[in-house]
Motif scaffolding. Structure first.
Motif, PDB file in Angstrom:
ATOM      1  N   TYR A 168       0.849  -1.194   0.000  1.00  0.00           N
ATOM      2  CA  TYR A 168       0.000   0.000   0.000  1.00  0.00           C
ATOM      3  C   TYR A 168       0.882   1.240   0.000  1.00  0.00           C
ATOM      4  O   TYR A 168       1.858   1.315   0.740  1.00  0.00           O
ATOM      5  CB  TYR A 168      -0.926  -0.003   1.225  1.00  0.00           C
ATOM      6  CG  TYR A 168      -2.078  -0.979   1.046  1.00  0.00           C
ATOM      7  CD1 TYR A 168      -3.145  -0.670   0.200  1.00  0.00           C
ATOM      8  CD2 TYR A 168      -2.078  -2.213   1.688  1.00  0.00           C
ATOM      9  CE1 TYR A 168      -4.194  -1.574   0.010  1.00  0.00           C
ATOM     10  CE2 TYR A 168      -3.122  -3.117   1.498  1.00  0.00           C
ATOM     11  CZ  TYR A 168      -4.176  -2.784   0.651  1.00  0.00           C
ATOM     12  OH  TYR A 168      -5.201  -3.671   0.455  1.00  0.00           O
ATOM     13  N   VAL A 169       0.525   2.195  -0.843  1.00  0.00           N
ATOM     14  CA  VAL A 169       1.257   3.458  -0.934  1.00  0.00           C
ATOM     15  C   VAL A 169       0.251   4.556  -0.586  1.00  0.00           C
ATOM     16  O   VAL A 169      -0.659   4.849  -1.370  1.00  0.00           O
ATOM     17  CB  VAL A 169       1.800   3.672  -2.363  1.00  0.00           C
ATOM     18  CG1 VAL A 169       2.497   5.013  -2.499  1.00  0.00           C
ATOM     19  CG2 VAL A 169       2.725   2.520  -2.764  1.00  0.00           C
ATOM     20  N   ALA A 170       0.416   5.126   0.601  1.00  0.00           N
ATOM     21  CA  ALA A 170      -0.594   6.075   1.103  1.00  0.00           C
ATOM     22  C   ALA A 170      -0.646   7.328   0.238  1.00  0.00           C
ATOM     23  O   ALA A 170       0.341   7.721  -0.385  1.00  0.00           O
ATOM     24  CB  ALA A 170      -0.268   6.457   2.537  1.00  0.00           C
ATOM     25  N   GLY A 171      -1.820   7.926   0.185  1.00  0.00           N
ATOM     26  CA  GLY A 171      -1.995   9.186  -0.540  1.00  0.00           C
ATOM     27  C   GLY A 171      -2.998  10.044   0.207  1.00  0.00           C
ATOM     28  O   GLY A 171      -3.789   9.527   1.000  1.00  0.00           O
ATOM     29  N   ALA A 172      -2.955  11.353  -0.031  1.00  0.00           N
ATOM     30  CA  ALA A 172      -3.904  12.245   0.645  1.00  0.00           C
ATOM     31  C   ALA A 172      -5.321  11.941   0.151  1.00  0.00           C
ATOM     32  O   ALA A 172      -5.521  11.703  -1.046  1.00  0.00           O
ATOM     33  CB  ALA A 172      -3.538  13.686   0.320  1.00  0.00           C
ATOM     34  N   ALA A 173      -6.260  11.946   1.099  1.00  0.00           N
ATOM     35  CA  ALA A 173      -7.649  11.628   0.749  1.00  0.00           C
ATOM     36  C   ALA A 173      -8.301  12.831   0.077  1.00  0.00           C
ATOM     37  O   ALA A 173      -9.014  13.601   0.694  1.00  0.00           O
ATOM     38  CB  ALA A 173      -8.402  11.218   2.004  1.00  0.00           C
TER      39      ALA A 173
END
Ligand code: NAD
Length: 487
Positions: free
Chosen positions: A22-27
């Protein structure tokens, strides 16, 4: 009314899935539950850098693992394990699907998941059974048609059946030896993300299934124009399909399959089994609140049976009750968004202004969530917007005819050619007319897709290019190379 699950218990991820992680990103993109309008976790809008990361990870995974030229039974076995795991994880997957989409949890458990697993197994079986061909040539040469994967396939899917659409794209591409970067609809991202996680847990090497989240304009466009994408497989509206064709033509030509919109007719002759026809007509527009591409949104009925059939349909339509997708017992599905609900209502109102008679429906259900009443419109001219436009909601037009020629004229649509249904006890007529109808699929005395996955699905005219399902979908994920060797 008991809950199949409590929506506040479901945890949602705001991240892409690239190279097995998983590569987090701004919601950035707000998502609401159509069942009751509650605000859910937002999803990131993957930009060109995120897309580049996913596409290059897919290419690297192909080189690292040799997925495209490994013993084909290895791919077959891995896909079978993935299908098994998808079924084993049905509860989690169905919650992620039902919370944000129009798919009732119980229907996802009973239908979408087992059918998708079956389709993954169906495509897995091509891996070691389809291949190239030796060709006739002189005895001083050997010639064959070699059959090879493309490399990195970009897949883009709509919101209406997120798990099924992901399976339709991922399974044939992977079985055929490709890696995939999938962009699900921004409205319904979570089930596809979890399917990608399950692919790694099932032993499909990391990097072969990547999911980038985001909208069409930024993420989808960046994916379709990325120079290392070798093939595009898209399902969605005709409008977006045309945009993709234009963008790809400008950025660099590459093959694509496009599964697009429809406005399918269901034609009922006076000799039809009326119980069967009434049931099929209702089930041709009511499931998923009419939000399915093959919806039979144009009912074309012989004048002598029109009154009877209309009365049966009105009774069926009036019996539908909206229900949140997380209830134990499935009910009538919500419309995916308020925007889409307003669009549906706008077309219905415009249809009435253009002379349509509102037989039933024509407004939203009261209460929370976005639900639209099943709507039947009669007395419509061929130019009425309810006839010409894909509404993608629980709205059908009802037209009558006297002669077979008239029926076929009404059935022909100027733009779309996805599917058509015919109801008659005269099978010679049924057979003859299947040849006249301009559509990629014709059903006689039944309506809707079956579990015969060998039958390809895809539209004629502006309904699409190429096919999903069937042998054709597997072959569309491989390309041929002619080889000639002088001896
Ligand atoms: P849509 O075209 O708005 O979006 C579909 C997908 O394309 C989404 O993931 C979206 O983000 C992406 N997208 C939009 N514009 C894009 C662009 N310019 N470049 C790249 N990607 C872009 O469709 P929708 O509202 O999600 O789904 C409903 C439509 O899908 C209906 O028209 C329906 O008929 C069609 N559909 C067709 C089939 C079929 O098999 N023919 C199946 C299901 C749905």
């Amino acid at each position: 009314m008991s809950l199949a699950f409590d929506p506040s218990d479901v945890s949602l991820t705001s991240a892409h899935f690239i190279d097995g992680r998983y590569v987090a990103g701004a919601a950035e993109i707000g998502v609401t539950a159509p069942s009751d309008g509650r605000l859910l976790q937002g999803v990131p809008r993957g930009d060109a850098d995120v897309v580049h990361h996913a596409v290059t990870a897919a290419g690297a995974a192909l080189r690292r693992t040799g997925w495209g030229n490994c013993p084909p039974r290895d791919r077959l076995r891995a896909l079978h394990r993935w299908a098994d795991l998808i079924e084993a994880e049905a509860v989690t997957l169905a919650r992620l699907e039902a919370i944000c989409s129009s798919r009732p949890y119980a229907d996802v458990i009973a239908g979408d998941i087992p059918v998708s697993a079956e389709q993954i197994r169906f495509f897995a079986e091509f891996a070691d059974k389809e291949g190239g061909d030796l060709v006739p040539t002189s005895d001083r040469q050997v010639g064959w048609i070699s059959d090879e994967p493309y490399g990195v396939v970009a897949a883009i899917t709509p919101w209406n059946f997120p798990i099924s659409m992901a399976a339709w794209k991922l399974a044939p591409a992977l079985a055929a030896g490709n890696a995939v970067v999938l962009k699900p609809s921004e409205l319904t991202s979570w089930s596809a993300l979890y399917m990608a996680e399950l692919s790694v847990r099932a032993g499909i090497p990391p990097g072969l299934v990547n999911v980038v989240l985001g909208d069409g304009e930024v993420t989808g466009k960046a994916l379709t124009v990325h120079p290392e994408v070798a093939k595009i497989s898209f399902t969605g509206s005709t409008r977006a399909g045309a945009l993709i064709m234009r963008n790809v033509a400008q950025a660099g030509i590459r093959p694509m399959t496009l599964e697009l919109g429809g406005k399918s007719p269901m034609v009922v002759f006076d000799d039809a089994d009326l119980d069967l026809a009434a049931d099929c007509l209702a089930r041709g527009i009511l499931p998923n609140a009419g939000q399915f591409c093959v919806a039979g949104s144009r009912m074309i009925v012989h004048r002598s049976i029109a009154e009877d059939l209309a009365a049966r349909l009105v009774a069926r339509f009036a019996a539908e009750r909206p229900a949140a997708t997380w209830l134990e017992t499935p009910g009538f599905s919500p419309i995916i968004s308020q925007t889409q609900l307003q669009r549906i209502d706008g077309i219905v109102q415009a249809a009435c202004r253009a002379g349509a008679d509102l037989v039933c429906g024509g407004d939203r259900f009261e209460g929370e969530g976005s639900y639209y009443r099943p709507t039947l419109l009669a007395g419509v001219e061929a130019s009425n917007p309810a006839v010409t436009e894909e509404i993608f909601g629980p709205v059908a037009t009802f037209q009558t005819f006297e002669t077979e020629d008239e029926a076929m004229q009404l059935a022909a649509h100027p733009t779309y050619g996805l599917c058509a249904g015919l109801f008659t006890r005269d099978l010679s007529r049924g057979l003859r007319l299947t040849r006249q109808l301009q559509a990629g699929t014709v059903w006689v005395n039944r309506y809707n897709r079956s579990r015969d996955h060998i039958l390809p699905t895809g539209g004629w005219k502006a309904s699409g290019l190429g096919k999903d399902l069937g042998r054709e979908a597997y072959r569309a994920n491989r390309r041929s190379k002619s080889v000639l060797i002088a001896l």
